[in-house]
Motif scaffolding. Structure first.
Motif, PDB file in Angstrom:
ATOM      1  N   HIS A  23       0.851  -1.194   0.000  1.00 25.46           N
ATOM      2  CA  HIS A  23       0.000   0.000   0.000  1.00 25.46           C
ATOM      3  C   HIS A  23       0.890   1.248   0.000  1.00 25.46           C
ATOM      4  O   HIS A  23       2.031   1.200   0.466  1.00 25.46           O
ATOM      5  CB  HIS A  23      -0.924  -0.004   1.233  1.00 25.46           C
ATOM      6  N   TYR A  25       0.997   3.678   1.830  1.00 22.19           N
ATOM      7  CA  TYR A  25       1.388   4.229   3.138  1.00 22.19           C
ATOM      8  C   TYR A  25       2.587   3.515   3.759  1.00 22.19           C
ATOM      9  O   TYR A  25       3.103   3.961   4.775  1.00 22.19           O
ATOM     10  CB  TYR A  25       0.225   4.129   4.133  1.00 22.19           C
ATOM     11  N   ASP A  39      -3.704   1.594  -4.150  1.00 20.84           N
ATOM     12  CA  ASP A  39      -4.705   1.839  -3.105  1.00 20.84           C
ATOM     13  C   ASP A  39      -5.416   0.521  -2.795  1.00 20.84           C
ATOM     14  O   ASP A  39      -5.133  -0.522  -3.412  1.00 20.84           O
ATOM     15  CB  ASP A  39      -5.664   2.975  -3.511  1.00 20.84           C
ATOM     16  N   SER A  40      -6.317   0.553  -1.834  1.00 25.36           N
ATOM     17  CA  SER A  40      -6.938  -0.684  -1.351  1.00 25.36           C
ATOM     18  C   SER A  40      -7.678  -1.437  -2.467  1.00 25.36           C
ATOM     19  O   SER A  40      -7.632  -2.663  -2.530  1.00 25.36           O
ATOM     20  CB  SER A  40      -7.948  -0.371  -0.248  1.00 25.36           C
ATOM     21  N   PHE A  62      -6.646  -5.841   7.567  1.00 21.11           N
ATOM     22  CA  PHE A  62      -7.841  -6.029   6.726  1.00 21.11           C
ATOM     23  C   PHE A  62      -7.462  -6.256   5.265  1.00 21.11           C
ATOM     24  O   PHE A  62      -8.216  -6.899   4.519  1.00 21.11           O
ATOM     25  CB  PHE A  62      -8.824  -4.857   6.881  1.00 21.11           C
ATOM     26  N   MET A  63      -6.304  -5.776   4.854  1.00 25.41           N
ATOM     27  CA  MET A  63      -5.883  -5.947   3.453  1.00 25.41           C
ATOM     28  C   MET A  63      -5.462  -7.394   3.206  1.00 25.41           C
ATOM     29  O   MET A  63      -5.871  -8.009   2.214  1.00 25.41           O
ATOM     30  CB  MET A  63      -4.732  -4.998   3.130  1.00 25.41           C
ATOM     31  N   TYR A 111     -17.048  -0.228   4.408  1.00 27.21           N
ATOM     32  CA  TYR A 111     -15.733   0.196   3.902  1.00 27.21           C
ATOM     33  C   TYR A 111     -14.790  -1.005   4.052  1.00 27.21           C
ATOM     34  O   TYR A 111     -14.831  -1.709   5.062  1.00 27.21           O
ATOM     35  CB  TYR A 111     -15.270   1.370   4.767  1.00 27.21           C
ATOM     36  N   ASN A 113     -11.921  -1.148   4.914  1.00 32.82           N
ATOM     37  CA  ASN A 113     -11.151  -1.017   6.171  1.00 32.82           C
ATOM     38  C   ASN A 113     -12.013  -1.551   7.315  1.00 32.82           C
ATOM     39  O   ASN A 113     -12.545  -0.800   8.136  1.00 32.82           O
ATOM     40  CB  ASN A 113     -10.819   0.449   6.470  1.00 32.82           C
ATOM     41  N   SER A 128     -12.408   3.699  -0.864  1.00 29.63           N
ATOM     42  CA  SER A 128     -12.556   5.151  -1.048  1.00 29.63           C
ATOM     43  C   SER A 128     -12.649   5.514  -2.526  1.00 29.63           C
ATOM     44  O   SER A 128     -13.173   6.562  -2.871  1.00 29.63           O
ATOM     45  CB  SER A 128     -11.394   5.893  -0.385  1.00 29.63           C
ATOM     46  N   HIS A 174      -6.326  10.506   9.895  1.00 27.90           N
ATOM     47  CA  HIS A 174      -7.024  11.501   9.075  1.00 27.90           C
ATOM     48  C   HIS A 174      -7.868  12.440   9.927  1.00 27.90           C
ATOM     49  O   HIS A 174      -7.979  13.628   9.626  1.00 27.90           O
ATOM     50  CB  HIS A 174      -7.885  10.804   8.015  1.00 27.90           C
ATOM     51  N   HIS A 197      -7.896  13.096   1.276  1.00 29.40           N
ATOM     52  CA  HIS A 197      -8.516  11.769   1.312  1.00 29.40           C
ATOM     53  C   HIS A 197      -9.879  11.897   1.991  1.00 29.40           C
ATOM     54  O   HIS A 197     -10.005  12.643   2.968  1.00 29.40           O
ATOM     55  CB  HIS A 197      -7.606  10.809   2.093  1.00 29.40           C
ATOM     56  N   GLU A 199     -11.317  10.245   4.117  1.00 27.24           N
ATOM     57  CA  GLU A 199     -11.354   9.912   5.545  1.00 27.24           C
ATOM     58  C   GLU A 199     -11.137  11.163   6.409  1.00 27.24           C
ATOM     59  O   GLU A 199     -11.245  11.099   7.638  1.00 27.24           O
ATOM     60  CB  GLU A 199     -10.280   8.867   5.883  1.00 27.24           C
ATOM     61  N   SER A 213      -9.124   8.799  -3.320  1.00 27.58           N
ATOM     62  CA  SER A 213      -8.318   7.756  -2.675  1.00 27.58           C
ATOM     63  C   SER A 213      -6.833   8.107  -2.802  1.00 27.58           C
ATOM     64  O   SER A 213      -6.466   9.067  -3.508  1.00 27.58           O
ATOM     65  CB  SER A 213      -8.585   6.405  -3.353  1.00 27.58           C
ATOM     66  N   THR A 214      -5.979   7.301  -2.195  1.00 28.67           N
ATOM     67  CA  THR A 214      -4.534   7.556  -2.316  1.00 28.67           C
ATOM     68  C   THR A 214      -4.118   7.559  -3.783  1.00 28.67           C
ATOM     69  O   THR A 214      -3.391   8.446  -4.229  1.00 28.67           O
ATOM     70  CB  THR A 214      -3.729   6.502  -1.530  1.00 28.67           C
ATOM     71  N   MET A 262       0.952   1.014   9.404  1.00 25.66           N
ATOM     72  CA  MET A 262       1.527   0.853   8.062  1.00 25.66           C
ATOM     73  C   MET A 262       3.059   0.855   8.129  1.00 25.66           C
ATOM     74  O   MET A 262       3.732   0.155   7.373  1.00 25.66           O
ATOM     75  CB  MET A 262       1.051   1.980   7.153  1.00 25.66           C
TER      76      MET A 262
HETATM   77  P1  13P Z   1      -7.008   3.951  -0.069  1.00 31.62           P
HETATM   78  O1  13P Z   1      -5.589   3.653  -0.391  1.00 31.62           O
HETATM   79  O2  13P Z   1      -7.912   2.921  -0.624  1.00 31.62           O
HETATM   80  O3  13P Z   1      -7.375   5.338  -0.440  1.00 31.62           O
HETATM   81  O4  13P Z   1      -7.181   3.802   1.515  1.00 31.62           O
HETATM   82  C1  13P Z   1      -6.593   4.578   2.458  1.00 31.62           C
HETATM   83  C2  13P Z   1      -6.416   3.893   3.753  1.00 31.62           C
HETATM   84  O5  13P Z   1      -6.551   4.474   4.781  1.00 31.62           O
HETATM   85  C3  13P Z   1      -5.993   2.544   3.748  1.00 31.62           C
HETATM   86  O6  13P Z   1      -5.811   2.181   5.017  1.00 31.62           O
END
Ligand code: 13P
Ligand code: SF4
Length: 303
Positions: A23, A25, A39-40, A62-63, A111, A113, A128, A174, A197, A199, A213-214, A262
């Motif tokens: 990811h 992050y 992104d997710s 969760f991923m 979501y 997450n 997102s 966030h 973002h 969030e 999203s990211t 992360m």
């Molecule tokens: P995205 O990368 O899907 O935008 O999600 C952000 C996030 O907080 C993942 O934990």
């Protein structure tokens, strides 16, 4: 030292037919050795389509869990199994049942997450990058959006024709970004565009030139001609932003948002995971059957 670790990871990856997903992050050096960074939503799709026997998922619980739900036959390794997203647990016991009893036509929109247990009680997952599209596509008028209040509120604003009931979950990183902090950066960099973002809290989103999203934030910064950006999300995205556009400038609010979970993903732990295969994600068959349904529905509706 770092190069030595990278070489060993590379060798083991081939030996074990493994693929590394990361990811945006996670630390930059981990993103640099990944086969896929995203992104997710993107990472869930890549996991599902992967032909590798082993997936090393550099992200949070969760991923890895979602990858295991989508690919039960594969070994999904987490470099640090304690890397968890606090928001993934933030729905009060009994709340979903209470909402289902109150509304006949309720859709529980979850979501990604979130824990597998929460997914089991949900009708459809979203990320997102696809939440607005999916909520619009649902036939239901009443939506209980879990766990993130802020993404839920953002979706509700984009889909005013539906009754979206919010839950009080949040991302601590966030949520900590304030409008005052963003305004302070705006004073220092008056021409910078604000990319946020969903969030983030509403006061921050109200200041944003772009919300996404990211991956959305990273693509927007690359595609637009602007050169200065105030980035309202976790700091890890800076690796890709600077890689894409070394001459552009990216500013973060103070204090800089850092997700400690992360950041638990390190090169040493990726190597250890590949060497030992100790940290494999396990999901019981009973949970998998139920939790997979909303995830699959997301993949269909997002097409
Ligand atoms: P995205 O990368 O899907 O935008 O999600 C952000 C996030 O907080 C993942 O934990
Ligand atoms: Fe969870 Fe927030 Fe970290 Fe994303 S940034 S994993 S939502 S705590």
């Amino acid at each position: 030292m770092e190069n030595g670790i990278k070489k060993q990871i590379e060798r083991l990856k081939v030996e074990k037919n493994a693929v590394i997903l990361a990811h945006y992050y996670v630390p930059g050096e981990v993103q640099s050795i990944a086969d896929y960074v995203g992104d997710s939503f993107y990472l869930a799709k890549v996991a599902k389509q992967s032909k590798s026997e082993v997936i090393v998922f550099c992200g949070v619980a969760f991923m890895g869990e979602s990858a295991k739900l989508l690919c039960p036959g594969k070994k999904v390794l987490m470099p640090d199994p304690s890397a968890d997203c606090p928001m993934a647990h933030m729905v009060a016991e009994g709340k979903i049942a209470e909402m289902r009893a109150r509304y006949d036509d309720l859709a529980v929109v979850c979501y990604i997450n979130s824990t597998a247990e929460l997914k089991c009680q949900s009708d459809v997952c979203v990320t997102s990058s696809n939440a607005v599209k999916i909520v619009k596509a649902l036939p239901n008028q009443n939506i209980f959006f879990i766990p993130d209040e802020h993404l839920g509120r953002y979706v509700a604003e984009q889909v005013p024709e539906k009754n979206i009931i919010l839950n009080d979950g949040f991302c601590p990183r966030h949520k900590a970004i304030t409008a005052g902090q963003v305004r302070r950066q705006k004073q220092i960099h008056p021409h910078a565009l604000v990319l946020a973002h969903p969030e983030c809290v509403k006061d921050v989103l109200d200041l944003a030139d772009y919300i996404g999203s990211t991956a959305g934030i990273i693509n927007y910064a690359h595609d637009t001609e602007a050169e200065d950006f105030i980035i309202c999300t976790e700091h890890g995205v800076v690796y890709q932003l600077e890689k894409n556009d070394p001459d552009k400038h990216f500013y973060f609010v103070e204090p800089c948002p850092v997700c400690v979970n992360m950041k638990k993903n390190t090169l040493e732990k990726v190597l250890y995971a590949l060497q030992t295969e100790e940290s494999a994600v396990e999901v019981s068959e009973a949970v998998r059957e139920q939790a997979l349904t909303p995830l699959k529905k997301m993949l269909e509706l997002a097409k």
